[in-house]
Design an enzyme around this catalytic site. Structure first.
Site, PDB file in Angstrom:
ATOM      1  N   TYR A 172       1.143 -12.164 -12.821  1.00 64.31           N
ATOM      2  CA  TYR A 172       0.180 -11.613 -11.864  1.00 64.31           C
ATOM      3  C   TYR A 172       0.809 -10.465 -11.067  1.00 64.31           C
ATOM      4  O   TYR A 172       0.212  -9.390 -10.919  1.00 64.31           O
ATOM      5  CB  TYR A 172      -0.344 -12.718 -10.904  1.00 64.31           C
ATOM      6  N   ARG A 219       4.157 -13.787   2.747  1.00 65.52           N
ATOM      7  CA  ARG A 219       3.799 -13.487   4.140  1.00 65.52           C
ATOM      8  C   ARG A 219       2.316 -13.713   4.429  1.00 65.52           C
ATOM      9  O   ARG A 219       1.923 -14.178   5.492  1.00 65.52           O
ATOM     10  CB  ARG A 219       4.182 -12.029   4.431  1.00 65.52           C
ATOM     11  N   ARG A 229      -8.603 -16.906  -0.967  1.00 66.17           N
ATOM     12  CA  ARG A 229      -7.765 -16.463  -2.085  1.00 66.17           C
ATOM     13  C   ARG A 229      -6.518 -17.321  -2.171  1.00 66.17           C
ATOM     14  O   ARG A 229      -6.059 -17.836  -1.148  1.00 66.17           O
ATOM     15  CB  ARG A 229      -7.278 -15.033  -1.882  1.00 66.17           C
ATOM     16  N   PHE A 289      11.674   7.057  -0.425  1.00 68.72           N
ATOM     17  CA  PHE A 289      10.348   6.539  -0.766  1.00 68.72           C
ATOM     18  C   PHE A 289      10.448   5.123  -1.356  1.00 68.72           C
ATOM     19  O   PHE A 289       9.631   4.257  -1.042  1.00 68.72           O
ATOM     20  CB  PHE A 289       9.694   7.522  -1.761  1.00 68.72           C
TER      21      PHE A 289
HETATM   22  C1  IN0 Z   1       3.585   1.130  -3.553  1.00 66.51           C
HETATM   23  C2  IN0 Z   1       4.919   0.588  -3.107  1.00 66.51           C
HETATM   24  C3  IN0 Z   1       6.139   1.222  -3.738  1.00 66.51           C
HETATM   25  C4  IN0 Z   1       6.791   2.268  -3.140  1.00 66.51           C
HETATM   26  C5  IN0 Z   1       7.961   2.796  -3.705  1.00 66.51           C
HETATM   27  C6  IN0 Z   1       8.477   2.296  -4.868  1.00 66.51           C
HETATM   28  C7  IN0 Z   1       7.856   1.240  -5.506  1.00 66.51           C
HETATM   29  C8  IN0 Z   1       8.368   0.704  -6.696  1.00 66.51           C
HETATM   30  C9  IN0 Z   1       7.744  -0.351  -7.313  1.00 66.51           C
HETATM   31  C10 IN0 Z   1       6.550  -0.849  -6.812  1.00 66.51           C
HETATM   32  C11 IN0 Z   1       6.030  -0.348  -5.640  1.00 66.51           C
HETATM   33  C12 IN0 Z   1       6.652   0.688  -4.964  1.00 66.51           C
HETATM   34  O1  IN0 Z   1       5.094   0.578  -1.708  1.00 66.51           O
HETATM   35  C13 IN0 Z   1       3.993   0.271  -0.884  1.00 66.51           C
HETATM   36  C14 IN0 Z   1       4.454   0.121   0.563  1.00 66.51           C
HETATM   37  C15 IN0 Z   1       3.258  -0.023   1.486  1.00 66.51           C
HETATM   38  O2  IN0 Z   1       2.184   0.370   1.185  1.00 66.51           O
HETATM   39  N1  IN0 Z   1       3.470  -0.645   2.624  1.00 66.51           N
HETATM   40  C16 IN0 Z   1       2.378  -0.951   3.551  1.00 66.51           C
HETATM   41  C17 IN0 Z   1       2.922  -1.923   4.540  1.00 66.51           C
HETATM   42  C18 IN0 Z   1       2.622  -3.342   4.200  1.00 66.51           C
HETATM   43  O3  IN0 Z   1       3.195  -4.212   4.863  1.00 66.51           O
HETATM   44  O4  IN0 Z   1       1.816  -3.628   3.328  1.00 66.51           O
HETATM   45  C19 IN0 Z   1       1.881   0.262   4.286  1.00 66.51           C
HETATM   46  O5  IN0 Z   1       0.678   0.311   4.600  1.00 66.51           O
HETATM   47  O6  IN0 Z   1       2.662   1.160   4.594  1.00 66.51           O
HETATM   48  C20 IN0 Z   1       3.220  -0.930  -1.371  1.00 66.51           C
HETATM   49  O7  IN0 Z   1       3.236  -1.971  -0.729  1.00 66.51           O
HETATM   50  N2  IN0 Z   1       2.481  -0.805  -2.520  1.00 66.51           N
HETATM   51  C21 IN0 Z   1       2.415   0.389  -3.260  1.00 66.51           C
HETATM   52  C22 IN0 Z   1       1.173   0.859  -3.709  1.00 66.51           C
HETATM   53  C23 IN0 Z   1       1.067   2.055  -4.379  1.00 66.51           C
HETATM   54  C24 IN0 Z   1       2.221   2.792  -4.608  1.00 66.51           C
HETATM   55 CL1  IN0 Z   1       2.101   4.300  -5.408  1.00 66.51          CL
HETATM   56  C25 IN0 Z   1       3.477   2.346  -4.185  1.00 66.51           C
HETATM   57  C26 IN0 Z   1       1.612  -1.934  -2.926  1.00 66.51           C
HETATM   58  C27 IN0 Z   1       2.186  -2.905  -3.991  1.00 66.51           C
HETATM   59  C28 IN0 Z   1       1.118  -3.956  -4.273  1.00 66.51           C
HETATM   60  C29 IN0 Z   1       3.439  -3.632  -3.494  1.00 66.51           C
HETATM   61  C30 IN0 Z   1       2.518  -2.183  -5.269  1.00 66.51           C
END
Ligand code: IN0
Length: 418
Positions: A172, A219, A229, A289
């Site tokens: 998942y 969390r 969910r 990043f």
């Molecule tokens: C992310 C990821 C992310 C960033 C950088 C490298 C990555 C490598 C592998 C997978 C994901 C990676 O980072 C974000 C961070 C984020 O959005 N943080 C939230 C805070 C929070 O607590 O949720 C914020 O609003 O700032 C992330 O969580 N995801 C994400 C989504 C799209 C992209 Cl392009 C990068 C979501 C997830 C589900 C973990 C992939």
């Protein structure tokens, strides 16, 4: 004022001050809006509206083409996620919608006006996003479209099936986050900012995503539970309760915390692979990043470990802590120091009678092993007299200046924190 929460932590206050005084430049947005088309500007507005803090980290990516590709990738994923989350869409409509979502990228008119979700705007204004998607270089389009197709199909797998085994938990998390890591890594390599191996080693990029997603799932137990969910795997919670919802009951608190600790241990296993992945990154802005969400995740896991508050409300890190960690995530040695710090904190707090104690100790030691570094990450929570007088002076002479500091960092770290 958020500053108040960090008041007992002089190091965090210092981080906030440094952040304002230019220390933030490495991680703050590059402003080139003058040369951007109106549609691209709108995409960045959507990005800022959906995730204020993470938007800033994306906007700090140095390579312009990679920055735009990442922005569009993020918005497309957000749109897909909004469909997945929308409980007002019946499964008979939602499943085919998710499976064919990638096709919308090539349809200049596709939009969805009936969502009730908070990010519904990305669906309503999808033509702007898909237009900018089609302006990206073909390699970027291919990566984003492929990931979208795999993720859309993957999301539907667990609509009809419960999350039972740990392998299913990983599966998942692969669909919703591992694939994001795989896609991002392919974008990094395609941009030539990173070596080919970064994009090719899908095992490691998947593990980066798993670490973030498992942390989110752990969390967000209560929030997900309240919304009906369930993302905790039965193979684990089944050992501690007969229903997942029972973990929130006060009388089960001991068992619930043990269950929580077992899942956190599972997430901590990913640390060595995440460090290995980040050790390959060469571009400073790509490194930041990737590293910022990772350090926020370890901070969150430490805060959640053995903490019954996870079953009562939201456990998040303070804004001051987030800023301090974020500013300290600019090179591998510092990231290792942060990871070591939080892992050691967990190691110290393992209850002797916890059923997973031995495994947790082993996993923490493995993480500490790969995170060995000369660097140090320290935290302080005392009030030295000099600190007190400095704070009082700053407070007295520049109240206005402080509100400005708060505004900048507030918007940056918004959703990482309480
Ligand atoms: C992310 C990821 C992310 C960033 C950088 C490298 C990555 C490598 C592998 C997978 C994901 C990676 O980072 C974000 C961070 C984020 O959005 N943080 C939230 C805070 C929070 O607590 O949720 C914020 O609003 O700032 C992330 O969580 N995801 C994400 C989504 C799209 C992209 Cl392009 C990068 C979501 C997830 C589900 C973990 C992939």
């Amino acid at each position: 004022m958020e500053f108040v929460k960090s008041f007992a932590h002089p190091d965090e206050v210092m981080a906030l001050v440094k952040f304002k005084m230019g220390g933030c430049q490495a991680v703050m947005p590059k402003s080139d809006t003058k040369t951007m088309s109106e549609t691209l500007k709108k995409c960045y507005v959507h990005l800022t509206n959906t995730s204020r803090s993470f938007a800033a980290v994306i906007q700090a990516i140095d390579d312009v083409a990679l920055r735009h590709a990442t922005c569009i990738f993020y918005l497309v994923l957000r749109a897909l996620d909004t469909v997945e989350d929308d409980m007002t869409i019946p499964n008979s409509i939602k499943i085919p919608m998710l499976k064919s979502f990638h096709k919308n990228l090539l349809d200049k008119n596709w939009k969805y006006m009936d969502s009730k979700e908070k990010d519904k705007l990305v669906l309503e204004d999808f033509p702007t996003i898909s237009y900018e998607f089609r302006q990206l270089k073909p390699v970027y389009q291919q990566v984003i479209s492929d990931i979208c197709q795999q993720m859309g199909a993957g999301m539907t797998v667990f609509f009809e099936r419960d999350l039972i085994t740990l392998a299913e938990w990983d599966e998942y998390c692969h669909y919703v986050a591992g694939l994001v890591g795989i896609g991002l890594s392919k974008l990094f390599s395609a941009s030539k900012q990173e070596d080919e191996i970064v994009g090719k080693d899908t095992y490691l990029s998947n593990r980066m995503g798993l670490f973030l997603q498992k942390t989110n799932i752990i969390r967000d137990y209560l929030e997900d539970q309240l919304e009906g969910r369930a993302f905790w795997p039965r193979a684990v919670w089944g050992k501690y309760a007969s229903e997942l919802g029972d973990l929130a009951k006060e009388e089960n608190v001991d068992k619930s915390v043990q269950c929580l600790n077992e899942l956190i241990t599972n997430a901590l296993e990913l640390i060595p692979d995440c460090i290995k992945y980040m050790s390959r990154l060469k571009d400073q802005s790509v490194f930041n990043f990737c590293a910022i969400p990772q350090v926020m995740a370890i901070g969150t896991l430490e805060r959640c470990y053995n903490n019954s508050k996870v079953f009562k409300g939201v456990v998040k890190i303070r804004k001051g802590e987030a800023v301090k960690m974020m500013m300290g995530s600019t090179n591998l040695e510092q990231v290792k120091a942060i990871m070591s710090h939080f892992t050691s904190q967990i190691l110290r707090r393992i209850p002797a009678n916890d059923p997973t104690a031995n495994r947790t100790r082993e996993v923490c030691r493995q993480a500490l092993d790969v995170c060995q570094t000369k660097h140090e990450y320290t935290t302080s929570s005392i009030f030295p007299p000099l600190y007190m007088s400095c704070i009082l002076m700053i407070g007295a002479i520049s109240y206005k200046y402080w509100s400005e500091i708060s505004a900048v960092y507030d918007s940056f770290v918004e959703s990482y924190t309480t």
